[in-house]
Design a protein around this motif. Sequence first.
Motif, mmCIF file in Angstrom:
data_model
loop_
_atom_site.group_PDB
_atom_site.id
_atom_site.type_symbol
_atom_site.label_atom_id
_atom_site.label_comp_id
_atom_site.label_asym_id
_atom_site.label_seq_id
_atom_site.Cartn_x
_atom_site.Cartn_y
_atom_site.Cartn_z
ATOM 1 N N ASP A 56 0.815 -1.215 0.000
ATOM 2 C CA ASP A 56 0.000 0.000 0.000
ATOM 3 C C ASP A 56 0.849 1.266 0.000
ATOM 4 O OD1 ASP A 56 -2.420 -1.560 2.168
ATOM 5 O OD2 ASP A 56 -2.278 -1.517 -0.022
ATOM 6 N N VAL A 57 2.055 1.201 0.480
ATOM 7 C CA VAL A 57 2.876 2.407 0.563
ATOM 8 C C VAL A 57 3.879 2.471 -0.570
ATOM 9 C CG1 VAL A 57 2.628 2.529 3.061
ATOM 10 C CG2 VAL A 57 4.532 1.278 2.062
ATOM 11 N N MET A 58 3.774 1.569 -1.582
ATOM 12 C CA MET A 58 4.763 1.513 -2.644
ATOM 13 C C MET A 58 4.246 2.123 -3.936
ATOM 14 S SD MET A 58 7.541 0.338 -1.518
ATOM 15 C CE MET A 58 8.347 0.023 -3.077
ATOM 16 N N VAL A 59 3.141 2.845 -3.933
ATOM 17 C CA VAL A 59 2.595 3.443 -5.152
ATOM 18 C C VAL A 59 2.842 4.942 -5.144
ATOM 19 C CG1 VAL A 59 0.866 1.656 -5.443
ATOM 20 C CG2 VAL A 59 0.311 3.688 -4.093
ATOM 21 N N CYS A 60 2.967 5.518 -6.357
ATOM 22 C CA CYS A 60 3.123 6.964 -6.474
ATOM 23 C C CYS A 60 1.764 7.591 -6.815
ATOM 24 C CB CYS A 60 4.170 7.302 -7.527
ATOM 25 S SG CYS A 60 3.671 6.879 -9.219
ATOM 26 N N GLU A 61 1.746 8.898 -7.019
ATOM 27 C CA GLU A 61 0.499 9.606 -7.303
ATOM 28 C C GLU A 61 0.295 9.855 -8.794
ATOM 29 O OE1 GLU A 61 -1.819 10.284 -5.119
ATOM 30 O OE2 GLU A 61 -0.611 9.349 -3.538
ATOM 31 N N ASP A 62 1.165 9.327 -9.636
ATOM 32 C CA ASP A 62 1.078 9.572 -11.086
ATOM 33 C C ASP A 62 0.138 8.561 -11.742
ATOM 34 O OD1 ASP A 62 1.539 10.618 -13.545
ATOM 35 O OD2 ASP A 62 3.725 10.559 -13.397
ATOM 36 N N THR A 63 -0.230 8.816 -13.019
ATOM 37 C CA THR A 63 -1.083 7.905 -13.780
ATOM 38 C C THR A 63 -0.293 6.667 -14.184
ATOM 39 O OG1 THR A 63 -2.317 9.795 -14.639
ATOM 40 C CG2 THR A 63 -2.575 7.705 -15.796
ATOM 41 N N CYS A 64 -0.941 5.524 -14.203
ATOM 42 C CA CYS A 64 -0.261 4.249 -14.521
ATOM 43 C C CYS A 64 0.378 4.297 -15.906
ATOM 44 C CB CYS A 64 -1.264 3.105 -14.421
ATOM 45 S SG CYS A 64 -0.586 1.512 -14.945
ATOM 46 N N GLY A 65 -0.411 4.527 -16.981
ATOM 47 C CA GLY A 65 0.132 4.691 -18.320
ATOM 48 C C GLY A 65 0.565 3.410 -19.013
ATOM 49 N N LYS A 66 0.286 2.219 -18.448
ATOM 50 C CA LYS A 66 0.670 0.960 -19.092
ATOM 51 C C LYS A 66 -0.311 0.607 -20.200
ATOM 52 C CE LYS A 66 2.835 -1.076 -15.009
ATOM 53 N NZ LYS A 66 2.804 -2.206 -14.044
ATOM 54 N N ASP A 67 0.143 -0.174 -21.198
ATOM 55 C CA ASP A 67 -0.723 -0.612 -22.291
ATOM 56 C C ASP A 67 -1.806 -1.536 -21.745
ATOM 57 O OD1 ASP A 67 0.727 0.819 -24.112
ATOM 58 O OD2 ASP A 67 2.022 -0.879 -24.669
ATOM 59 N N LEU A 68 -3.054 -1.304 -22.228
ATOM 60 C CA LEU A 68 -4.150 -2.171 -21.825
ATOM 61 C C LEU A 68 -4.169 -3.439 -22.679
ATOM 62 C CD1 LEU A 68 -6.919 0.526 -21.291
ATOM 63 C CD2 LEU A 68 -5.604 -0.692 -19.544
ATOM 64 N N ASN A 69 -5.120 -4.315 -22.398
ATOM 65 C CA ASN A 69 -5.177 -5.593 -23.103
ATOM 66 C C ASN A 69 -5.783 -5.489 -24.499
ATOM 67 O OD1 ASN A 69 -7.763 -5.042 -22.284
ATOM 68 N ND2 ASN A 69 -8.174 -7.092 -21.425
ATOM 69 N N CYS A 70 -5.874 -4.250 -25.032
ATOM 70 C CA CYS A 70 -6.327 -4.089 -26.407
ATOM 71 C C CYS A 70 -5.127 -3.989 -27.345
ATOM 72 C CB CYS A 70 -7.220 -2.850 -26.532
ATOM 73 S SG CYS A 70 -6.435 -1.330 -25.922
ATOM 74 N N TYR A 71 -3.995 -4.546 -26.889
ATOM 75 C CA TYR A 71 -2.792 -4.687 -27.710
ATOM 76 C C TYR A 71 -2.208 -3.340 -28.104
ATOM 77 C CZ TYR A 71 -4.610 -9.367 -27.829
ATOM 78 O OH TYR A 71 -5.087 -10.592 -27.458
ATOM 79 N N GLY A 72 -2.130 -2.413 -27.124
ATOM 80 C CA GLY A 72 -1.434 -1.162 -27.334
ATOM 81 C C GLY A 72 -2.249 -0.045 -27.921
ATOM 82 N N ASN A 73 -3.543 -0.247 -28.146
ATOM 83 C CA ASN A 73 -4.368 0.830 -28.699
ATOM 84 C C ASN A 73 -4.603 1.935 -27.673
ATOM 85 O OD1 ASN A 73 -4.573 -0.458 -31.171
ATOM 86 N ND2 ASN A 73 -6.364 -1.651 -30.515
ATOM 87 N N HIS A 74 -4.780 1.577 -26.409
ATOM 88 C CA HIS A 74 -5.049 2.549 -25.348
ATOM 89 C C HIS A 74 -4.189 2.214 -24.140
ATOM 90 C CE1 HIS A 74 -8.799 2.197 -27.794
ATOM 91 N NE2 HIS A 74 -8.635 3.531 -27.820
ATOM 92 N N LYS A 75 -4.030 3.224 -23.239
ATOM 93 C CA LYS A 75 -3.230 3.067 -22.040
ATOM 94 C C LYS A 75 -4.099 3.233 -20.804
ATOM 95 C CE LYS A 75 1.066 4.627 -24.189
ATOM 96 N NZ LYS A 75 1.693 3.304 -24.160
ATOM 97 N N CYS A 76 -3.613 2.651 -19.691
ATOM 98 C CA CYS A 76 -4.355 2.681 -18.430
ATOM 99 C C CYS A 76 -4.369 4.109 -17.886
ATOM 100 C CB CYS A 76 -3.721 1.722 -17.430
ATOM 101 S SG CYS A 76 -4.523 1.688 -15.827
#
Length: 574
Positions: free
Chosen positions: A273-293
């Motif tokens: 719980d204390v290992m996350v930052c406040e920024d947006t995740c930004g990882k590729d979603l499971n639509c094969y790189g079309n959109h990001k988290c």
Amino acid sequence: HLGLTTQYLTECCQSGAITCLVCISSVKRHEQIWNCDKCYAIFHLPCIKQWVLEGVAQTTLLSDEHFPRRDIPWYCPKCRNEYPRSKCPEDYFCFCGKVRDPVTDPWNLPHSCGETCNRFLQNPSCGHKCLLLCHPGPCPPCPQTVKVGCFCCKKAPTPRRCGSAGWSCGEVCNKLLSCKTHRCTRTCHSGDCADCIETSKKHCVCGKSLRMQPCAEPVWRCTDVCDKLLPCGYHHCDKVCHKTADCGECPRAGMRSCPCGKQKLQGLKCTEDVMVCEDTCGKDLNCYGNHKCSRKCHFGECGSCPLMAQKLCRCGKREKEVACQKECRKQCTIATDCHHPTRLPHTCHFGDCPRCKQVCKLKLQCGHICPAVCHDKVILKNEVSIKAAAPWEQPQLEYAIKQLPCPPCLVLMPAICRGEHETSNFPCHELRDYSCGRLCGRNLLCGNHTCALQCHIVEGDQDGENAGSNCGICEEPCNKPRPPGCEHECVSPCHPKDCPPCRKRLRMRCHCGMVLLKHLCCDWADQKDSEKERMQSCGNHCPKILPKCGHPCKMQCHPGECTAADKCSKKVTQ
């Protein structure tokens, strides 16, 4: 060999046939010499001095630039034995090194002091001193008699020459091997026992797996992950099989990245719980790189893409507006890209088809079928990784699709040892000619002993029991029991049939003690007592005096007391 070397050098000194290998001229009786400690070659003292000084000087010029304080060694001109610079010959000594400038004596060997050598013997180093007069060459083996036991210490010590004190009793060694479980099966031998060849079930170092392991190699590692709880109390060790004490600290402790990789955070004994930052995740979603988290930095999967899109399904059968990650649920009909004729059934999908999970079943060179999972197209990570452009970006790895060869065949196959003592199972790819380590045990030609060589291929044998042409040769003396009455040893080496008749002569006095008789042992030993009494008679008249009448005995040479006193026919005057 040591005796021959000493004899050769002695004869050369006496005859003046020694040549100095530096100046290539003969060494005279009155000239000063130096002899090498290793090869015993003899040189003129001035010649060897010049050899040392010139060699050291030349080497010094080449090495002073890089090694200014180096102690330059020098070498014997004949055997190249290395000597330190401090041992450069300066004075003339006798062969044994006790006397400086020995006086030339016509009764002594040239360059010898004429006294006892008195150097400690070296072959072997037994602590005794050489008793020869000062001599060139190596000292001979120690001639003193000592009592020593056999190599395995089973037999009582027997008197033997100190120079060849070690001996084998011929019995099984039976010493406890280094595995502390089994014992040596070799014949009584010198030196250390060989490694144990027995096998037993041994656990790997992490304790998860069990397999047959040679006693000489008790420690082995499996391919499983350790999975022991680390000191942080939250994570488990992901190292491959190793000892418990080697797990080390948790790799997630200290500074490490948050889940999205954009910041470095302190993670020592911290919960997730204390290992996350406040920024947006930004990882590729499971639509094969079309959109990001678009979620904030988080642990776990990003979830499905919530957007809608007009899509053609992977198999090309349907197009419509659907959720971005949604796929066609019909069965995939893409042709196989490996050696299997068909793929395992799976539904329509985006991206490449999953890797083939069918059994390979290709025929190996040994004739067996490959049992591994299909390896025609395997995704492998390249050795070189592309580094991240910025600290918050995750590094990208390069991958390649390769066709791997079939793994080594692991089918267990029986193999008979070279000497046909036992059959062991080996993985097919390790099947080879091997020795079980036991003694050969074939009957030698003598019929009394067996071959003591280690398990080997026997040549020229047909019945499987008798020794072949490449087995050992019996070198034991004959130990068969002697005929009754014979106390001599058999002069023939160990042989299969009866011993030949003993041809040694027995020396004995006749009954009357006047004649020395010599009978063959074989003629004497098997005779009855009455026949032996006849053979011990010289055939002459007995010279003894009759105890009652005082006249000479008239009987032929006979054993015991004279008994002819009552029958004496000698006339006497009354």
